[in-house]
Design a protein around this motif. Structure first.
Motif, short mmCIF file in Angstrom:
data_model
loop_
_atom_site.label_atom_id
_atom_site.label_comp_id
_atom_site.label_asym_id
_atom_site.label_seq_id
_atom_site.Cartn_x
_atom_site.Cartn_y
_atom_site.Cartn_z
N LEU A 96 0.88 -1.23 0.05
CA LEU A 96 -0.12 -0.08 0.03
C LEU A 96 0.76 1.33 -0.02
O LEU A 96 0.32 2.43 -0.76
CB LEU A 96 -0.91 -0.10 1.26
CG LEU A 96 -2.09 -1.15 1.03
CD1 LEU A 96 -2.50 -1.09 2.59
CD2 LEU A 96 -3.04 -0.95 -0.07
N ALA A 97 1.99 1.23 0.73
CA ALA A 97 2.86 2.48 0.63
C ALA A 97 3.55 2.65 -0.99
O ALA A 97 3.56 3.62 -1.22
CB ALA A 97 4.07 2.11 1.60
N LYS A 98 3.75 1.54 -1.39
CA LYS A 98 4.16 1.54 -2.90
C LYS A 98 2.98 2.31 -3.82
O LYS A 98 3.42 3.11 -4.58
CB LYS A 98 4.53 0.15 -3.44
CG LYS A 98 5.25 0.33 -4.89
CD LYS A 98 6.44 0.71 -4.86
CE LYS A 98 7.58 -0.28 -4.21
NZ LYS A 98 8.86 0.65 -4.30
N GLU A 99 1.83 1.78 -3.49
CA GLU A 99 0.75 2.33 -4.43
C GLU A 99 0.54 3.92 -4.32
O GLU A 99 0.04 4.55 -5.19
CB GLU A 99 -0.29 1.42 -4.09
CG GLU A 99 -0.27 0.05 -4.68
CD GLU A 99 -1.70 -0.73 -4.24
OE1 GLU A 99 -2.73 -0.11 -3.88
OE2 GLU A 99 -1.68 -2.02 -4.95
N PHE A 100 0.66 4.14 -2.90
CA PHE A 100 0.40 5.61 -2.52
C PHE A 100 1.60 6.48 -3.11
O PHE A 100 1.37 7.74 -3.35
CB PHE A 100 0.27 5.85 -0.86
CG PHE A 100 -0.11 7.21 -0.57
CD1 PHE A 100 -1.26 7.71 -1.22
CD2 PHE A 100 0.38 7.85 0.19
CE1 PHE A 100 -1.66 8.99 -0.90
CE2 PHE A 100 0.31 9.24 0.63
CZ PHE A 100 -0.90 9.55 0.16
N ASN A 101 2.82 6.02 -3.41
CA ASN A 101 4.10 6.81 -3.88
C ASN A 101 4.26 6.60 -5.32
O ASN A 101 4.74 7.54 -5.87
CB ASN A 101 5.22 6.11 -3.11
CG ASN A 101 5.33 6.92 -1.75
OD1 ASN A 101 6.01 7.99 -1.38
ND2 ASN A 101 4.62 6.41 -0.81
#
Length: 741
Positions: A729-734
């Protein structure tokens, strides 16, 4: 007999109290002096950092050739092997890999050198994630100087006096040593002899002692007097010490520590929040590099576009360069920070060009969903299917008067299925209905591009009734309930299912008192020497919402304190306006329907000195406190101390976690009981710290520049998910799904 391993170096910051150009000049003079002395004396000069060697290679090729010859003779040691000595907390794990890979490639090519001891003499903290990175990259040891004993403030478990085994998140271990001394990595001009004896006295029980010497802090290295003094010292102490000119690798081969340390090594806590601009630019460059690499690789594998490798090489080098510890930590002078931000933005723009070419090659194969209509083309760079929301803008060729008509959009997929969507405010402020921004649901296969058909039709203006706001705005769907106070503009509750995760005023912009020092010498928290305002919402110390009726002055003139600016099938946006003295914040709560998270954007107009800004969350219940680190998750104590974070921070109970994701340069947080704080800005001046008993800033009439004065933008995603989903989810937000008409 005790062996003293003398490791001669010249600590040289390429930028700090000077800009990069002066760093080049210092490198040239330092390396020239070291070569002349190495040709005259029998000693080993040790130096690291690709960047400095590249300066020599570019500006003095004859000097570079002499260094190559000295390396062959064993009189010049390539030390460390990284691109620079970076900040060792803020970068992602992948960035550390680039520091090492660029270093390995350059030093192998130019000097046939392979280094096995990593060094970071002056970095202000060291993530445990480094251990596994170093181990798997062929390093067996690590030499550093900070935290010094009197600055190791974050743990009661003090570091050993001598070598130890440093243990990483995955169980990997490497040998490590902190050099202890008031002069740490260097020695004063003509004072090497006394520095060597003093440093040796710190390790009375060690058979082999590592001693760093050489004029440093702006280059210098060995001097003729110091080399002659060392010859005298070798003769004077020959019955007491075996004093040899050595290298880090030689020292570590002779020690076999047993003491294990399994924690992060932290000092100077304010450097994790100092200078938002450079941290934001760094995070943007990381995201742009990694996303562009994925997209260009997909296009390359499919034979559509062979990307420009030089562009990516330059971007990698820029990323590594601006990660230098006095830059990314925000402790350099303004000129050094500004030039570093420019370097980052230039690299981002070059990457965007490569990204767009690759995207266009992938997109041009797609036929239109339907002739006569427009197409949105969407790219999923992830190695798994993506199902979620995407935003995109389109331009209608003919503008129409928004008082009488508006464009109505219909979105559909290749099978002519209608796609749920919502028209929201576009970026442009021109009052003509011609530019449309739309948010819609998509489902995209892994590493794929798809087309979405867009039909637009001019229809009579549809007037929406203003939403009458009560004292509390309640936004409830099938997944969650969000409550926002009309009186304060703050979220008062976040409930997922039947469990409440936030209870009490949250997302609170909170002011705290600060000082001029961007390092935070001798401190572990913002309230240790001066006051922090811990109250959740107090009009005497926190940002205040403006008057409940419309304001008639200032930048918020004629605007409502709290208002609903978007409301539709997929999204409700609530805007809240806050002010504190001459500073202001616009907050947007973007509450998505039937999703377990919300996005919150802060636009900050900051006009404060010696005051900082935190965002406070009122947690419902005590839970475990954690944050992302390089290739790992660090567990922290709720002890009010300021700790470094990467792209997420949160609390968890078993596998369920309340998580705050960020993509905008936020790298510091603290927790006190049930209160979790993100530190957005601190109130420091540029490059100022206490010296002996003198004040932090000189007592003069000039106005010193303050780091954070200006405008800043922050984006958060706050929600509930399983711990195992945090990285994804961190990757998708960034690294967002890309869409274009």
């Amino acid at each position: 007999m005790k062996t003293l391993h003398l490791i001669c170096n010249a600590h040289l910051d390429p930028v700090w109290q000077w800009d990069w150009d002066e760093g080049i000049a210092a490198a040239l003079s330092t390396f020239y002096s070291a070569v002349k002395l190495a040709e005259e004396y029998d000693f080993i000069f040790c130096h690291n950092e690709v960047l400095l060697y590249k300066y020599i290679e570019k500006y003095d090729s004859k000097l570079f050739s002499k260094i190559q010859e000295l390396v062959k003779q064993g009189k010049w040691k390539i030390m460390g092997g990284w691109y620079v000595q970076p900040d060792c907390m803020v970068p992602s794990g992948e960035s550390f890999i680039r520091q090492i890979s660029l270093g390995r490639e350059y030093f192998k090519d130019k000097f046939d050198a392979y280094v096995t001891t990593a060094i970071n003499f002056d970095a202000f903290a060291h993530t445990r994630g480094l251990v596994s990175i170093l181990k798997h990259c062929g390093y067996d040891s690590y030499l550093f100087c900070r935290p010094m004993p009197n600055h190791d403030l974050f743990s009661k478990d003090k570091l050993p006096n001598g070598p130890f085994l440093w243990k990483g998140y995955d169980g990997s271990m490497i040998k490590a040593l902190r050099q202890e001394d008031i002069s740490i990595y260097c020695s004063a001009l003509g004072k090497a002899k006394e520095a060597i004896l003093r440093k040796a006295s710190h390790y009375p029980n060690e058979e082999h002692v590592c001693i760093l010497w050489g004029i440093g802090n702006h280059g210098g290295g060995p001097s003729r007097k110091d080399l002659n003094d060392i010859i005298d010292l070798q003769n004077e102490k020959k019955d007491e010490f075996n004093i040899i000119h050595s290298t880090p690798e030689t020292y570590f081969k002779n020690v076999n520590p047993s003491k294990v340390v399994n924690r992060q090594l932290i000092t100077f806590f304010k450097s994790y929040s100092s200078c938002h601009n450079i941290k934001f630019a760094h995070d943007q460059l990381e995201n742009a590099l990694y996303l562009s690499e994925k997209v260009c690789t997909i296009a390359d594998i499919e034979g559509l576009y062979h990307y420009n490798k030089d562009t990516f090489k330059r971007a990698e080098e820029t990323l590594c360069q601006i990660e230098f510890h006095d830059v990314l930590s925000g402790t350099s002078i303004k000129r050094g920070i500004d030039s570093s931000v420019r370097k980052a933005h230039m690299a981002i723009e070059e990457l965007k060009e490569e990204f767009f070419i690759a995207f266009n090659k992938l997109a041009e194969r797609l036929p239109k969903v339907k002739d006569g209509d427009d197409n949105f083309v969407l790219l999923n760079p992830y190695p798994y299917p993506y199902e979620g929301l995407v935003e995109c803008e389109l331009f209608a060729l003919d503008g129409i008067d928004p008082r009488y008509k508006q464009y109505q959009l219909t979105l559909y997929d290749k099978d002519n299925n209608t796609i749920p969507h919502q028209v929201i405010k576009e970026d442009s402020e021109i009052d003509v209905d011609r530019r449309k921004r739309v948010i819609f649901k998509v489902n995209i296969p892994a590493t794929s591009v798809i087309s979405i058909g867009v039909h637009k039709e001019a229809i009579p203006k549809v007037n929406k009734a203003d939403i009458a706001l009560e004292k509390e705005i309640v936004l409830k769907d099938n997944v969650k309930t969000i409550k926002i106070s009309k009186e304060t503009g703050l979220v008062t509750s976040f409930t997922l299912g039947d469990k409440e995760y936030l209870n009490g005023d949250s997302f609170v912009p909170t002011i705290f008192n600060d000082n001029d020092d961007p390092w935070g010498w001798h401190l572990t928290r913002f309230n240790e020497k001066y006051d922090i305002m811990h109250q959740p919402y107090n009009r005497s110390n926190a940002f205040k919402t403006i008057r409940l009726n419309k304001s008639n002055k200032g930048i918020f003139a004629n605007l409502e304190n709290v208002s609903v600016t978007e409301d539709g099938e997929l999204l409700t946006t609530v805007q809240a306006l806050f002010t504190y003295q001459e500073s202001h914040i616009v907050v947007q709560y973007k509450v998505y329907k039937n999703l377990p998270y919300i996005d919150v954007n802060y636009h900050v107009v900051w006009n404060e000195k010696n005051r900082g800004l935190k965002i406070m969350f009122s947690l419902n219940g005590e839970k475990k406190y954690f944050a992302q680190s390089a290739f790992g998750v660090e567990k922290y104590k709720a002890d009010s101390n300021e700790y470094p974070i990467n792209r997420y921070v949160g609390v968890n109970s078993e596998d369920k976690a309340f998580v705050i994701y960020n993509n905008s340069g936020i790298h510091s947080a603290s927790k006190t009981g049930k209160k979790l704080y993100l530190t957005l800005l601190n109130g420091s001046s540029y490059c100022a710290h206490p010296t002996d008993h003198l004040p932090i800033l000189p007592n003069h009439k000039r106005f010193p520049p303050y780091i954070e004065i200006g405008t800043h933008d922050f984006s958060l995603r706050v929600g509930i998910n399983r711990m195992s989903e945090c990285e994804k989810l961190a990757k998708e937000f960034n690294e967002r799904i890309y869409s274009l008409l």
